[in-house]
Design a protein around this motif. Structure first.
Motif, PDB file in Angstrom:
ATOM      1  N   LEU A   1       0.846  -1.183   0.000  1.00  0.00           N
ATOM      2  CA  LEU A   1       0.000   0.000   0.000  1.00  0.00           C
ATOM      3  C   LEU A   1       0.883   1.235   0.000  1.00  0.00           C
ATOM      4  N   TYR A   2       0.561   2.188  -0.842  1.00  0.00           N
ATOM      5  CA  TYR A   2       1.360   3.408  -0.975  1.00  0.00           C
ATOM      6  C   TYR A   2       0.537   4.628  -0.582  1.00  0.00           C
ATOM      7  N   VAL A   3       1.210   5.589   0.007  1.00  0.00           N
ATOM      8  CA  VAL A   3       0.587   6.895   0.205  1.00  0.00           C
ATOM      9  C   VAL A   3       1.563   7.950  -0.312  1.00  0.00           C
ATOM     10  N   PHE A   4       1.047   8.860  -1.127  1.00  0.00           N
ATOM     11  CA  PHE A   4       1.877   9.925  -1.712  1.00  0.00           C
ATOM     12  C   PHE A   4       1.676  11.182  -0.862  1.00  0.00           C
ATOM     13  N   LEU A   5       2.749  11.677  -0.262  1.00  0.00           N
ATOM     14  CA  LEU A   5       2.641  12.816   0.653  1.00  0.00           C
ATOM     15  C   LEU A   5       3.326  14.042   0.069  1.00  0.00           C
ATOM     16  N   SER A   6       2.603  15.146   0.083  1.00  0.00           N
ATOM     17  CA  SER A   6       3.136  16.387  -0.474  1.00  0.00           C
ATOM     18  C   SER A   6       4.402  16.809   0.267  1.00  0.00           C
TER      19      SER A   6
ATOM     20  N   PRO B   1       2.443  13.495   8.417  1.00  0.00           N
ATOM     21  CA  PRO B   1       1.546  13.294   9.565  1.00  0.00           C
ATOM     22  C   PRO B   1       2.049  12.137  10.439  1.00  0.00           C
ATOM     23  N   THR B   2       1.780  12.250  11.724  1.00  0.00           N
ATOM     24  CA  THR B   2       2.308  11.233  12.646  1.00  0.00           C
ATOM     25  C   THR B   2       1.723   9.853  12.390  1.00  0.00           C
ATOM     26  N   TRP B   3       0.468   9.809  11.918  1.00  0.00           N
ATOM     27  CA  TRP B   3      -0.157   8.496  11.727  1.00  0.00           C
ATOM     28  C   TRP B   3       0.554   7.675  10.653  1.00  0.00           C
ATOM     29  N   VAL B   4       1.290   8.352   9.759  1.00  0.00           N
ATOM     30  CA  VAL B   4       1.932   7.639   8.649  1.00  0.00           C
ATOM     31  C   VAL B   4       2.951   6.630   9.186  1.00  0.00           C
TER      32      VAL B   4
END
Lengths: 178, 449
Positions: free
Chosen positions: B347-352, B358-361
């Motif tokens: 699972l990927y999340v792209f963060l600006s 964010p701490t939850w990451v």
């Protein structure tokens, strides 16, 4: 009672009872997270004991007694340092809370309307407290106010909301005395 | 003289002194009106804590002040109405169903008299929730807890949740024409429903104009668009689909089946992201096998994902399932987005790069891959460019984690403090290679269903 009937019985009653039980738990526990924990355990206890419920008696009274017991148990295990209402007052509040049963939806809708009527700054303060869950100190920092001033502001806004809700729920003839 | 309202505030705010607490107890004991005032205040606190959004007419309103309360709402309040979010209600309902499942598995069935509030002989379901529901007629009870008989439910708008006596739960999304056929059977004539079927209700059957779906455990979603087709998406578990010719086939989580009046028209299998839910009023949509150069990034903006330079986006992401998120949620500080994966995935999340991580990451178990992807936001009025490395406005860093089993993973808010430079993250998923021990990605915090 068949298993299916038992399930139906619980589901039908719990849907209506849950908001009132939550109000009662918030009143005696104050902490939303504690109230949610106890609500879950009370629901579980009620579901597993539904066979013991006498359908001839009010479900709300039965489930409220369970919730009160679970809350006391929670307080005993987790919150020894807190100021806690005496048992007789907990019973009185449980009985009073039952009277809210048929009003919860109307109160919720009235609150929504009253929120819209607030001035922007008041809405910002409420949003910081309830949506962002900011501490009083953080709110004070953000708004350049003292913590005590934040408490006062919150108190006034909530009183405004309470009066507004009461006003909306009171029939016109009662308001005017006609 | 003691200000009782102030005393109540001090108590509920947990800042009351012992002496003032004693005063409060004394007056509460003797004054029913004050006890009622205390309960009323608790009701307000309770409702303020619940998710509420502002809507205009029938569609979600971008100006919900919960989401952007520091901005002045320019629309007339007269056109607004409040609604409570379906996500929370669904969670409550799933909790309820879980409890009922618990009863089923932990108690016996002694014979007792039926409850006094007896329903009609054909009542086979219960209305367990509704949100902004507008029904076309009053042929069925519309109040929560109302007993529903076999017969049609015509939902004009909003959502309504029906729990069958079998404990199968069907979430109706208006506009929708549904019929309760029996205690474990329904029919969808038009519109969309989601069915959540606990083990006790296995065999729940949903008929449509183009066939039938028999749930063999867990969850599926059906959209009927007569006279065209029926789309069945299996979110969890397994379903049997019977087409109009009597052909019966089983499908698994991650499968999407299209039925029409000729039979099974098409099948897409192994879809990785099978469901996305959020507490946003904005749309979140799944794009299957679709992450490539110039892929639309958001549901509410005409922006695109592209590689940062001519080498393009990381090859591992090509053809990934991804979610078009809502840029309008960048300042929604309580945002939750939950994706359901049909099988093990990366699972990927792209963060600006314009805002802090964010701490939850990291709490969830995501780790920085060091890879980048770019957002072409057509900034400054320039047109969207075609291909990688062209017109990138904002670089995003790609974080990833391995999810070793099917289930749900929840993403948090974009940021905790106001930041006009922020941008809503992207979400993507690729199949998790078997026996993959080379990534160094940490074990994720998974929320199993």
């Amino acid at each position: 009672m068949t298993e299916q009937k038992r399930n139906e019985l619980f589901a039908r009653h719990w849907v209506k009872a849950q908001p009132v039980v939550m109000t009662y738990l918030l009143t005696i526990l104050r902490s939303a997270s504690d109230a949610e924990d106890v609500l879950q355990s009370a629901a579980l206890k009620a579901a597993t004991k539904i066979d013991q419920y006498d359908p001839e008696r009010p479900f709300m009274s039965w489930v409220m007694a369970i919730a009160r017991h679970e809350a006391v148990d929670h307080l005993r295990r987790h919150r020894r340092d807190r100021l806690v209402f005496a048992p007789d007052l907990m019973d009185q509040l449980a009985a009073d809370a039952e009277l809210l049963t048929d009003q919860m939806t109307d109160r919720k809708l009235a609150l929504a309307e009253c929120l819209e009527a607030l001035v922007d700054r008041s809405r910002s303060i409420i949003a910081m407290r309830y949506r962002e869950n900011l501490s009083i100190q953080k709110m004070a920092d953000r708004l350049s106010m003292t913590p005590n001033a934040i408490y006062v502001a919150l108190h006034r806004i909530r009183e405004t909301l309470a009066r507004c809700i009461q006003d909306r729920l009171t029939p016109p003839q009662e308001k005017t005395g006609d | 003289m003691i200000d009782h309202a102030e005393l109540i505030s001090e108590y509920l705010d947990d800042r009351i002194t012992a002496a003032r607490f004693d005063d409060l107890q004394t007056v509460l004991r003797s004054d029913p009106a004050l006890r009622r005032q205390l309960l009323d205040r608790a009701v307000i606190d309770q409702h303020l804590r619940e998710p509420i959004s502002l809507t205009t007419g029938s569609e979600s309103d971008d100006s919900a002040w919960w989401n952007g309360y520091n901005e002045v709402d320019s629309q007339s309040p007269a056109h607004h109405s409040w609604r409570w979010q379906p996500v929370a209600a669904m969670a409550a309902l799933i909790c309820l169903v879980g409890l009922i499942g618990l009863i089923t598995t932990t108690t016996n069935s002694p014979q007792q008299p039926a409850p006094a509030a007896v329903q009609g002989p054909s009542a086979v379901a219960l209305l367990t929730n509704s949100h902004g529901a507008v029904f076309a007629d009053d042929s069925q009870p519309t109040s929560l807890g109302g007993r529903l008989s076999a017969g049609p439910i015509r939902l004009v708008s909003g959502t309504a949740q029906v729990m069958f006596d079998s404990t199968a739960v069907v979430d109706l999304v208006g506009p929708c024409e549904f019929e309760i056929v029996g205690p474990n059977r329904g029919q969808l004539r038009h519109g969309e429903v989601r069915a959540f079927v606990p083990t006790a209700a296995s065999g729940f059957t949903l008929a449509t104009p183009h066939g039938s779906i028999v749930d063999l455990g867990t969850a599926f979603e059906v959209t009927v668009d007569p006279p065209n087709d029926t789309i069945v998406r299996v979110i969890e578990g397994r379903v049997a689909v019977l087409d109009i010719n009597g052909l019966n086939r089983n499908f698994l989580a991650g499968d999407e089946v299209s039925l029409n009046d000729q039979g099974i028209a098409s099948v897409r299998q192994n879809l990785l992201i099978v469901d996305v839910e959020s507490n946003s009023g904005h749309e979140y949509t799944i794009e299957h096998h679709a992450l490539n150069e110039d892929a639309p990034a958001h549901s509410d903006r005409n922006y695109q994902w592209n590689g940062l330079d001519d080498s393009g986006m990381p090859a591992a992401l090509h053809g990934a399932d991804y979610v078009r998120t809502a840029m309008s949620d960048k300042n929604k500080y309580d945002l939750h987005v939950t994706v359901t994966l049909s099988r093990p995935a990366r699972l990927y999340v792209f963060l600006s790069d314009r805002c802090p991580v964010p701490t939850w990451v990291t709490e969830q178990g995501f780790v920085d891959t060091g890879w980048k992807i770019g957002l072409d936001a057509a900034a400054g009025g320039k047109p969207l460019a075609i291909g990688p490395g062209q017109s990138i406005d904002v670089p995003y860093t790609i974080w990833a984690m391995n999810v070793p089993e099917a289930g749900r993973v929840t993403f948090g808010p974009v940021q905790a403090e106001p930041n006009p430079q922020a941008g809503t993250y992207g979400i993507a998923a690729t199949p998790l290679p078997e026996n993959d021990e080379t990534t160094g990605l940490s074990k994720p915090a998974l929320q199993p269903q």
